[in-house]
Structure formats: C-alpha cells, structure tokens
Design a protein around this motif. Sequence first.
Motif, short mmCIF file in Angstrom:
data_model
loop_
_atom_site.label_atom_id
_atom_site.label_comp_id
_atom_site.label_asym_id
_atom_site.label_seq_id
_atom_site.Cartn_x
_atom_site.Cartn_y
_atom_site.Cartn_z
N TRP A 1 7.47 4.20 4.40
CA TRP A 1 6.83 3.24 5.33
C TRP A 1 5.99 2.23 4.57
CZ3 TRP A 1 9.94 5.10 8.52
CH2 TRP A 1 9.93 6.42 8.96
N THR B 1 -2.68 6.88 13.23
CA THR B 1 -2.27 6.88 14.65
C THR B 1 -3.49 6.86 15.58
OG1 THR B 1 -2.27 9.29 14.84
CG2 THR B 1 -0.22 8.26 14.09
N GLN C 1 0.87 -1.19 0.00
CA GLN C 1 0.00 0.00 0.00
C GLN C 1 0.90 1.23 0.00
OE1 GLN C 1 -1.40 0.62 3.86
NE2 GLN C 1 -3.11 1.95 3.34
N GLU D 1 -4.19 8.98 17.79
CA GLU D 1 -4.78 10.33 17.87
C GLU D 1 -5.75 10.55 16.71
OE1 GLU D 1 -1.51 9.71 18.13
OE2 GLU D 1 -1.19 10.16 20.25
N ILE D 2 -5.36 10.08 15.54
CA ILE D 2 -6.23 10.26 14.37
C ILE D 2 -7.51 9.43 14.52
CG2 ILE D 2 -6.41 9.87 11.85
CD1 ILE D 2 -4.72 12.37 12.75
N PHE E 1 0.69 4.73 0.24
CA PHE E 1 -0.03 5.94 0.58
C PHE E 1 0.93 6.97 1.20
CE2 PHE E 1 -4.68 4.27 1.28
CZ PHE E 1 -4.66 3.73 0.01
N SER E 2 1.57 6.61 2.34
CA SER E 2 2.34 7.58 3.12
C SER E 2 3.54 8.12 2.34
CB SER E 2 2.87 6.94 4.40
OG SER E 2 1.81 6.48 5.19
N PHE F 1 9.22 -2.85 6.17
CA PHE F 1 8.77 -1.73 5.34
C PHE F 1 9.93 -1.00 4.68
CE2 PHE F 1 9.93 0.65 8.82
CZ PHE F 1 8.96 1.21 9.64
N GLY G 1 1.32 11.79 6.13
CA GLY G 1 1.07 10.62 6.99
C GLY G 1 -0.33 10.77 7.55
N SER G 2 -0.44 11.41 8.73
CA SER G 2 -1.78 11.71 9.26
C SER G 2 -2.53 12.61 8.28
CB SER G 2 -1.66 12.42 10.60
OG SER G 2 -0.96 11.62 11.51
N ASN H 1 -9.70 11.34 16.76
CA ASN H 1 -10.31 12.47 16.04
C ASN H 1 -11.53 11.99 15.24
OD1 ASN H 1 -8.41 14.24 16.98
ND2 ASN H 1 -7.29 14.45 15.05
N ILE I 1 0.74 3.46 15.41
CA ILE I 1 1.06 4.37 14.31
C ILE I 1 0.51 3.84 12.98
CG2 ILE I 1 2.94 5.51 13.05
CD1 ILE I 1 4.68 5.13 15.55
N ARG I 2 0.78 2.55 12.69
CA ARG I 2 0.39 1.99 11.38
C ARG I 2 -1.13 2.05 11.22
NH1 ARG I 2 2.15 -4.28 11.84
NH2 ARG I 2 3.89 -3.56 13.09
N GLU J 1 -11.90 19.50 13.36
CA GLU J 1 -10.64 20.25 13.45
C GLU J 1 -10.68 21.40 12.45
OE1 GLU J 1 -6.70 18.44 14.12
OE2 GLU J 1 -7.65 16.81 13.03
N SER K 1 4.95 -1.02 3.84
CA SER K 1 5.12 -2.38 4.35
C SER K 1 5.05 -3.37 3.19
CB SER K 1 4.00 -2.73 5.32
OG SER K 1 3.99 -1.81 6.39
N SER L 1 4.63 0.49 17.28
CA SER L 1 4.25 0.68 15.88
C SER L 1 2.76 0.44 15.67
CB SER L 1 5.05 -0.26 14.97
OG SER L 1 4.59 -1.58 15.08
#
Length: 423
Positions: A164, A388, A131, A390-391, A133-134, A216, A139-140, A394, A384-385, A406, A166, A381
């Motif tokens: 990153w 995260t 994948q 926090e996300i 993406f990042s 990764f 990232g976030s 949210n 994060i993967r 936000e 993987s 990890s």
Amino acid sequence: MTAPSSMETALAPEDIRAALDGLLERRTDQTRLTSMGAGSDDLDDGRAYLAATVDGGWHVPTWPAAHGGRGASVAENQLIGSVLREYVVPDLYPFAIGLGMVGPALLAHGTAQQQDRWLRPIASGAEIWCQMFSEPEAGSDLANVALSAERDGEVWRLGGQKTWTSRAMWAEWGICLARTDPAQPKHKGLTMFVVAMDAPGVEVRPLRQMNNDAHFSEVFIDGAEVPDSWRVGDVGEGWRVAMTILSHERAGAGSRGGGDGARRGARVPPWIADLVALGALGTRSDNALSDTTPADTALMDTARRDEAMSIYAADMASRWTAQRAADEARSGGSPGPAGSGAKLRTVSSYKRRAFLTNRAAGAAGMLEDGPGHIETVTAPSMSIRGGTDEIQRNILGERVLGLPGEPRLDRDVPWRDSRKGLL
Ligand SMILES: Cc1cc2nc3c(=O)[nH]c(=O)nc-3n(C[C@H](O)[C@H](O)[C@H](O)COP(=O)(O)OP(=O)(O)OC[C@H]3O[C@@H](n4cnc5c(N)ncnc54)[C@H](O)[C@@H]3O)c2cc1C
C-alpha cells in the motif's frame, strides 16, 4: 528589536498578495480542483506551483528559509494559509508525504546533513517521497513490521516487503520503518531509514484501486543497501520517528494543500454550487432530476438542503480543527490525538459530500465522469489510509477519554517470540 512571538505577525495580507500575484493565478468561482489524488495523476501542476513558491517560502512557511520556508511564526503561517486559499493551489497529493510528513520528521529527528540534502527538494517539488510503513502483516498493528535491516559496517542491508505504498512509482525516496533488533519487544527493535527508490534490490509493483487510480504499490526489497548516514534517529528509535510522521499525517489530512476548499470570500463552496447547478437543492425551477410529483420533489429538496447545511457546518468545524492541529505541529509540538479527531471529521465530511452529490445525480452518478462518482469510489479508502477509523477511535478513547487500554499481550516480549502464534 525582539523577535515576534508565535502569535504575532509583521506580515499583512496585502504583502502576501503582492508577492503571490506575480507567482500564482487567483481562484474564481469556476475553479475546480481535485483533492487527495482522486482521479488525478497531475504531477506537473503541483511541481510548477511548488517551484514558483519555494523562494518566498510560501508553501511551508514555518520551515527555515535555508530549507524552502521563511521561518514564519504560527500566526504568520495561519495568515499565509488563509491568503493562499484565494489562489489556485493544485492538488499536491503526489508531494504530500514529503511536504506534510517527511519534512517535519526530518526537522524534528534528522541530522543537519540530512536536512540540507532533502528538505529544499521537497519544498520545491523537485523530489517526491513515499512512506514505506505498512506490510502484509503490519497495518493497524504497525509495530509488527518485519522488513529487516542488518548492519554491515557503514551500510545497512534491507530485505522484506512493504505494501500500500502510495506514490512509490513516482518517488525518488522512501521513508522506511525496518526491524533492526528482533530480540527486542516489537516497538523497541525498529529503526527508520531513507531508501533510494531506484537502488538495486528495490522493486515497485503498482496496484490498481477501485477508483481506477494506481497510486499505490507493493515494494519488494532484496538486499538493498542504505548508508548509515541515511538512518533517521537513533538505532531502535524508529517507533518514535514513525509516531511523529503519523501524527503529522492525521493532522494534515484536510488542511492546506489545494483540493476542494472554497475560495476565501466565495459566497458558496464549489460542491454546493455544483449541487445547485444540478438542481438538487430546489434552486432551479426546471429540476431535471426527478420524475416524481412536485410535493415529493419539494420534500427531497428540503432533505438535501438540510444535509448540505449540516455537512457545511461540520466541514468548517473540521477544517478549523485540522488547521489548529497542523499549526500546533508546525509550531514545534506534535499534533497528538487532536490529529485523530481531525482525521475522523475530515473523512466524514468528504464521504457525506461525495454521497450527497452522487445520489442527487441519480443514474448519471453511475457514470465514471458523473457528479460525485470519483469521490464516492474514493471515499472508502479515506477511512483506511493513515490509520483506520477504528484505530483513530481507539486513540481518542485511550488518550483523550482516558478509557482502559486494549490488551497488549505482546508489548514486553521479544518480537521474534511474539510471531510464533503464541500471543
Ligand atoms: C489509499 C490508501 C493509501 C495508503 N497509503 C499508504 C502508504 O503510503 N504507506 C503505508 O505505509 N501504508 C499506506 N496505506 C495502508 C494503511 O495505512 C493500512 O491499510 C491501514 O493502516 C490498515 O491496515 P490493514 O490494511 O493492514 O488493515 P488491518 O490492520 O488488517 O485491519 C482490518 C480491519 O480490522 C480493524 N482493526 C484492526 N485492529 C483493530 C483494533 N485494534 N481495534 C479495532 N479495530 C481494529 C481495522 O479498523 C480494519 O477495519 C494506505 C492505505 C490506503 C487504503
């Protein structure tokens, strides 16, 4: 005869066992499996398992039979999943992006030709996906992806960097989010492509993690060509396809796919059996872990037993919720914010199990092959993967609790302007 509704099943557990007994080994109390690729680079076991189960459609039952599934209803899918837990299902980490994320996205957004070309090799383990993406600046804030794709007749030329990524060094294919129109606001100028990882202009550089895995990589892309027929979804619809993939990733974390799940019907799950064997729960008279007084030891044993039971309860709730979100996704919907909740709970259980085992082992837990060591150094990890913690919070705050969103100052301006440091 009418087709079974989504909650009915014509299958009985004995039918499934009769089919699987010829293909797979049964689990025993001694069976130990890694999960999420922690400490394992085992491609062969996963490949053999998927090759054995693809003709019956046992691993991805809800996919159409022509693509390696069996067109199963939600109820059949749940039943097959629960019976599969009686068998040795290896850690499918190397295959998880294809099985859990790209496959469902191709079923939702892919053309018939794309489904014919890519789904069965995913289900059989013949082809691995990554994948992409990042990026260093995305990232976030994933919608800030900068890797560009420019159209040139029937091909697109890609240029930029992913990170990153993987499984990139094992992968035949990558699902890649790229910027096709920098003049559009950031979520709108994105398109999803399939990239052949051995194409000229694609360079994969593995990175090593603190658990010593090199799962990764950074991926550098310089002018790699992608035919327009490998575009997934419409031009400018990449964000929608990405959201399908991410919601499946979050919902899938911790559900089917081997790993550390308890054998169905087993008296205690393997991680508790390991704690008992260590003497960490006061269940062995010769507790070798402690040089403290018997009273102190008894106190520590009680605290560990409480923690173990609390983890077990949370773990079961987490599994069932993850399974429900995954089933919702497989039955045609999208797991949505339920996937974020499931991911948070799965991560929390994983960490608490790892830390309890590792601390209980004392000095031995510092050794590379010590109890809970690999899981403890893999644990950070997990937060994060796949987005995260926090996300995820949210997402839950905004989409479940209805809290104010936000501030998103760059949502409606052209992406190329938002990158000038003004927003
Ligand atoms: C083991 C592993 C495997 C991975 N595999 C892949 C893969 O296969 N493919 C892929 O594309 N990516 C992969 N990733 C990347 C992963 O998706 C990103 O690392 C993740 O989304 C976070 O992005 P970032 O690292 O850029 O951190 P940042 O986005 O820079 O975040 C840094 C910190 O700021 C916090 N933060 C950022 N924004 C907010 C906000 N709005 N509110 C509150 N807090 C915020 C974050 O929570 C974090 O703590 C993988 C990561 C790991 C660790």
